[in-house]
Every structure is written in structure tokens, then in C-alpha cells.
Scaffold this active site. Structure first.
Site, PDB file in Angstrom:
ATOM      1  N   GLN A  47       1.102  -1.535   0.173  1.00 16.97           N
ATOM      2  CA  GLN A  47       0.167   0.408   0.215  1.00 16.97           C
ATOM      3  C   GLN A  47       1.102   1.403  -0.176  1.00 16.97           C
ATOM      4  O   GLN A  47       2.032   1.000   0.679  1.00 16.97           O
ATOM      5  CB  GLN A  47      -0.893   0.088   0.984  1.00 16.97           C
ATOM      6  CG  GLN A  47      -2.270  -1.173   0.956  1.00 16.97           C
ATOM      7  CD  GLN A  47      -2.128  -2.767   1.800  1.00 16.97           C
ATOM      8  OE1 GLN A  47      -1.199  -2.672   2.149  1.00 16.97           O
ATOM      9  NE2 GLN A  47      -2.821  -2.836   1.305  1.00 16.97           N
ATOM     10  N   ASN A  65      -4.272   0.998  -1.957  1.00 10.70           N
ATOM     11  CA  ASN A  65      -3.453  -0.345  -1.931  1.00 10.70           C
ATOM     12  C   ASN A  65      -2.548  -0.806  -3.959  1.00 10.70           C
ATOM     13  O   ASN A  65      -2.643   0.372  -4.383  1.00 10.70           O
ATOM     14  CB  ASN A  65      -4.531  -1.543  -2.756  1.00 10.70           C
ATOM     15  CG  ASN A  65      -5.551  -1.510  -1.587  1.00 10.70           C
ATOM     16  OD1 ASN A  65      -4.978  -1.757  -0.561  1.00 10.70           O
ATOM     17  ND2 ASN A  65      -6.902  -1.805  -1.865  1.00 10.70           N
ATOM     18  N   CYS A  74      -6.161   0.382   7.186  1.00  6.54           N
ATOM     19  CA  CYS A  74      -4.813  -0.055   6.899  1.00  6.54           C
ATOM     20  C   CYS A  74      -4.130  -0.740   8.256  1.00  6.54           C
ATOM     21  O   CYS A  74      -3.701   0.842   8.742  1.00  6.54           O
ATOM     22  CB  CYS A  74      -4.045  -0.131   5.779  1.00  6.54           C
ATOM     23  SG  CYS A  74      -2.709  -0.524   5.468  1.00  6.54           S
ATOM     24  N   GLY A  75      -4.460  -1.491   9.436  1.00  9.82           N
ATOM     25  CA  GLY A  75      -4.206  -1.700  10.501  1.00  9.82           C
ATOM     26  C   GLY A  75      -2.757  -1.478  10.284  1.00  9.82           C
ATOM     27  O   GLY A  75      -2.354  -0.655  11.597  1.00  9.82           O
ATOM     28  N   ASN A  76      -2.487  -2.951   9.608  1.00 11.83           N
ATOM     29  CA  ASN A  76      -0.757  -2.497   9.904  1.00 11.83           C
ATOM     30  C   ASN A  76      -0.405  -0.917   9.474  1.00 11.83           C
ATOM     31  O   ASN A  76       0.631  -0.412  10.302  1.00 11.83           O
ATOM     32  CB  ASN A  76       0.099  -3.223   8.985  1.00 11.83           C
ATOM     33  CG  ASN A  76      -0.349  -4.857   9.527  1.00 11.83           C
ATOM     34  OD1 ASN A  76      -0.416  -5.405  10.757  1.00 11.83           O
ATOM     35  ND2 ASN A  76      -0.337  -6.025   8.589  1.00 11.83           N
ATOM     36  N   HIS A 151     -14.898  -7.188   5.298  1.00 10.06           N
ATOM     37  CA  HIS A 151     -14.084  -8.611   5.528  1.00 10.06           C
ATOM     38  C   HIS A 151     -14.880  -9.547   5.299  1.00 10.06           C
ATOM     39  O   HIS A 151     -15.875  -9.168   5.477  1.00 10.06           O
ATOM     40  CB  HIS A 151     -12.747  -8.709   6.574  1.00 10.06           C
ATOM     41  CG  HIS A 151     -12.140  -7.606   6.822  1.00 10.06           C
ATOM     42  ND1 HIS A 151     -10.670  -7.700   6.049  1.00 10.06           N
ATOM     43  CD2 HIS A 151     -11.388  -6.265   7.160  1.00 10.06           C
ATOM     44  CE1 HIS A 151     -10.149  -7.013   6.219  1.00 10.06           C
ATOM     45  NE2 HIS A 151     -10.733  -6.025   6.659  1.00 10.06           N
ATOM     46  N   ASN A 182     -12.037  -7.746   1.218  1.00 10.25           N
ATOM     47  CA  ASN A 182     -10.696  -8.192   2.037  1.00 10.25           C
ATOM     48  C   ASN A 182     -10.411 -10.085   2.246  1.00 10.25           C
ATOM     49  O   ASN A 182     -12.147 -10.277   2.599  1.00 10.25           O
ATOM     50  CB  ASN A 182     -10.178  -7.479   2.681  1.00 10.25           C
ATOM     51  CG  ASN A 182      -9.697  -7.003   2.693  1.00 10.25           C
ATOM     52  OD1 ASN A 182      -8.517  -6.552   1.527  1.00 10.25           O
ATOM     53  ND2 ASN A 182     -10.509  -5.202   2.932  1.00 10.25           N
ATOM     54  N   GLU A 200      -5.560 -10.224   0.297  1.00 13.71           N
ATOM     55  CA  GLU A 200      -6.111  -8.934   0.228  1.00 13.71           C
ATOM     56  C   GLU A 200      -6.792  -7.965  -1.022  1.00 13.71           C
ATOM     57  O   GLU A 200      -6.370  -8.227  -1.745  1.00 13.71           O
ATOM     58  CB  GLU A 200      -5.034  -7.666   0.867  1.00 13.71           C
ATOM     59  CG  GLU A 200      -4.647  -7.732   2.102  1.00 13.71           C
ATOM     60  CD  GLU A 200      -3.689  -6.898   2.560  1.00 13.71           C
ATOM     61  OE1 GLU A 200      -4.033  -5.643   2.552  1.00 13.71           O
ATOM     62  OE2 GLU A 200      -2.923  -6.805   3.659  1.00 13.71           O
ATOM     63  N   CYS A 209      -1.924  -8.517   7.883  1.00  9.42           N
ATOM     64  CA  CYS A 209      -2.923  -7.495   7.203  1.00  9.42           C
ATOM     65  C   CYS A 209      -3.952  -7.389   8.450  1.00  9.42           C
ATOM     66  O   CYS A 209      -4.447  -8.433   9.028  1.00  9.42           O
ATOM     67  CB  CYS A 209      -3.825  -7.684   6.604  1.00  9.42           C
ATOM     68  SG  CYS A 209      -5.855  -7.664   5.400  1.00  9.42           S
ATOM     69  N   GLY A 210      -3.813  -6.156   8.877  1.00  8.80           N
ATOM     70  CA  GLY A 210      -4.646  -5.647  10.337  1.00  8.80           C
ATOM     71  C   GLY A 210      -5.619  -5.529  11.040  1.00  8.80           C
ATOM     72  O   GLY A 210      -5.891  -6.083  11.708  1.00  8.80           O
ATOM     73  N   GLY A 212      -7.662  -7.516   8.591  1.00  9.95           N
ATOM     74  CA  GLY A 212      -8.054  -8.841   8.520  1.00  9.95           C
ATOM     75  C   GLY A 212      -8.284  -9.789   9.875  1.00  9.95           C
ATOM     76  O   GLY A 212      -8.952 -10.310  10.276  1.00  9.95           O
TER      77      GLY A 212
HETATM   78  N1  LIG Z   1      -6.363  -4.109   1.444  1.00 10.19           N
HETATM   79  C1  LIG Z   1      -6.929  -3.057   2.293  1.00 10.19           C
HETATM   80  C2  LIG Z   1      -6.715  -2.316   2.846  1.00 10.19           C
HETATM   81  C3  LIG Z   1      -4.802  -2.927   3.693  1.00 10.19           C
HETATM   82  C4  LIG Z   1      -5.708  -3.473   5.270  1.00 10.19           C
HETATM   83  C5  LIG Z   1      -4.689  -4.089   5.687  1.00 10.19           C
HETATM   84  N2  LIG Z   1      -2.876  -4.035   5.491  1.00 10.19           N
HETATM   85  C6  LIG Z   1      -3.890  -4.143   6.703  1.00 10.19           C
HETATM   86  O1  LIG Z   1      -3.509  -3.877   7.153  1.00 10.19           O
HETATM   87  O2  LIG Z   1      -4.773  -3.313   7.851  1.00 10.19           O
HETATM   88  C7  LIG Z   1      -8.700  -3.053   1.296  1.00 10.19           C
HETATM   89  O3  LIG Z   1      -8.637  -2.975   0.136  1.00 10.19           O
HETATM   90  O4  LIG Z   1      -8.876  -2.816   2.611  1.00 10.19           O
END
Ligand SMILES: N[C@H](CCC[C@H](N)C(=O)O)C(=O)O
Length: 269
Positions: A47, A65, A74-76, A151, A182, A200, A209-210, A212
Site C-alpha cells: 500500500q 492499494n 489499513c491496520g498495519n 472483510h 478482503n 487482500e 493484514c491488520g 483482517g
Molecule cells: N487491502 C485492504 C487495505 C489494506 C489492509 C491491510 N494492509 C491492513 O493492514 O489492514 C483493503 O482494500 O481494504
């Protein structure tokens, strides 16, 4: 225009972070974001993260993305940005306002309150989102959760034994999910531990994926499979997720800066 960036990651889910809170940058377009994220011809990341001033919070975090699509959460990256900012902050995102706090080599993030209504995910039509009457080959009867972003969560015997790289993109783009989704496949190992892999939306298989991890933990808690605080083991490492009595999700885990660099904007515009 020469633009500085910081390469960061959270458990191997990696980011190119641009800081436009002080100095304005040219307009970020989906094609510029995708070009920067490209691992063969660009800088390379899952990202692109753009920090901007905010009227409603300490600053705004925009998330693109690697396919160029701008998304809500985006958690992470929230933990990476907490580390970069170096102090507690309220952060405005398209998925809502979150609170980030640097904490021993990483950060804690208040991810807010999850939503479960079919229109909130969103789904294309009404259905129970705790045990959905749908399936794609070996993956069936999932839960759906919105934690700022959408999700779908499948609970399986062994999440490492599935061809997620084949099933993920089919589910991500199924018409049931008008904003795509996701795709999480999880194995509950105990009442305090979940193993998780994620395809993702707009980025494919990532090391972590945070959001997730948050969505999966909450779905497992709703199914009474785990306690209200769990460890989620992703390929890149472990996150701790708690769902408080106040309904808010807290996520804690590491984040790191890899290196700093700069690029010529016009090379990616
Ligand atoms: N692909 C995710 C965004 C990044 C989420 C992921 N990198 C995280 O850490 O939450 C989406 O389209 O909602």
C-alpha cells in the site's frame, strides 16, 4: 519535483509513506499509486500511505492499494504511522477516525467499533452476516465484518492447506461484494490463538493484514470460538486483538521503518 518517502512495514505488510502534512504534494492518482507500488518498475509495496492535514483530527491518513484503489482502512499502516509520528494521535481515515499510540517497538491502535449489517459490509443483498449461506468450493459459511473496510472470514481446519491464491481473487471480485472484499481464511488453534492468511482486496496475498486480524478475531468472538482477547498469527508475525466491553477493537503489534529515500514525482505521474 523530488519527493521524500519512508519505507515501512508492519509484520512484512509493507508501505511507501509520503508525508504531505507540511508541504503539499502533487495530486495522488490511482495510476501514480500503482506505479509507486509496483515491485518491478517502482519502489514496491502493498500500500501507498499519504499523510495530509486534517480539520477533524491530528492528521489524515489516505490508503492506496497496490492496484491503485483508495480504501478506507489499513491496520498495519496505522501502527507504522504511529511509529513515524512518534506520539499518540487521532487519525482521520475514510473508514472513520482511529487513535494510534506508539508502544515498545510498535503501536496500539483503537480501530473503533465493527459493523455487521449486510448494508454496512456492504453486501449486494440482505443475509445473515454471522454465518452466511454462501460458499466457494472448500470455503463456505463465512462471517462478514466491516472494520472500516470490508472483510469476509472463513474458518477452516488448516488455513495453510488452501489454494488462497486461486480462491482469493474469485471471492474478492464476486458480485455479492459491491465494493469487493478482503478474504480471510482462519484456523482457531485455541481459545486465545488464531492462525490467519489473507488475500487482500487490491493487493493480493500479503504477509499480514491488520484489519483482517481485527475482523477475524471479532468474527470468532461472535461465534464464541475464542476469548475477548486473542493472538492472531499471520505469516509475518503476531498481532494481539481485543474487543472491549465498549464495543471498540484494540490492535497491538510491531511496526518498523526500513529505509528513507526520494523519487522524482514526474517519473511516476
Ligand atoms: N487491502 C485492504 C487495505 C489494506 C489492509 C491491510 N494492509 C491492513 O493492514 O489492514 C483493503 O482494500 O481494504
Amino acid at each position: 519535483m523530488r519527493v521524500p518517502f519512508v519505507k515501512m512495514h508492519g509484520l512484512g505488510n509493507d508501505f511507501v509513506v509520503l508525508d504531505a502534512r507540511g508541504e503539499r504534494l502533487p495530486t495522488m492518482t490511482p495510476s501514480t499509486a500503482a506505479a509507486l507500488a509496483n515491485r518491478r518498475t517502482g519502489i514496491g509495496c502493498d500500500q501507498v500511505i499519504l499523510l495530509e492535514p486534517s480539520e477533524a483530527a491530528d492528521f489524515r491518513m489516505r490508503i492506496f492499494n497496490s492496484d491503485g484503489g483508495e480504501v478506507e482502512a489499513c491496520g498495519n499502516a496505522s501502527r507504522a504511522v504511529a511509529l513515524l509520528h512518534g506520539a499518540e494521535a487521532l487519525v482521520e481515515t475514510a473508514g472513520g477516525t482511529i487513535r494510534v499510540q506508539p508502544a515498545n517497538g510498535g503501536a496500539r491502535v483503537d480501530m473503533g467499533v465493527p459493523r455487521f449489517g449486510w448494508e454496512d459490509i456492504p453486501l449486494a443483498y440482505a443475509m445473515d452476516t454471522l454465518t452466511m449461506p454462501v460458499g466457494w468450493e472448500a470455503l463456505e459459511s463465512p462471517s462478514a465484518v466491516n472494520v472500516g473496510n470490508p472483510h469476509v472470514v472463513f474458518f477452516v481446519e488448516d488455513c495453510d492447506a488452501l489454494p488462497l491464491e486461486a480462491l482469493g481473487p474469485r471471492i474478492e471480485r464476486d458480485p455479492l461484494f459491491p465494493e469487493r472484499v478482503n478474504v480471510n481464511v482462519a484456523t482457531v488453534e485455541s481459545r486465545r490463538r488464531i492462525r490467519l492468511r489473507v488475500w487482500e482486496r487490491g493487493a493480493g496475498l500479503t504477509r499480514a493484514c491488520g484489519t483482517g486480524a481485527c475482523a477475524t478475531a471479532v468474527a470468532a468472538m461472535r461465534r464464541r470460538l475464542v476469548e475477548r482477547e486473542v493472538e492472531v498469527q499471520l505469516p509475518g508475525g503476531v498481532l494481539t486483538i481485543a474487543w472491549g466491553e465498549d464495543g471498540r477493537i484494540t490492535m497491538a503489534g510491531p511496526a518498523a521503518e526500513a529505509y528513507r529515500g526520494s523519487f522524482e514525482w514526474d517519473d511516476f505521474a
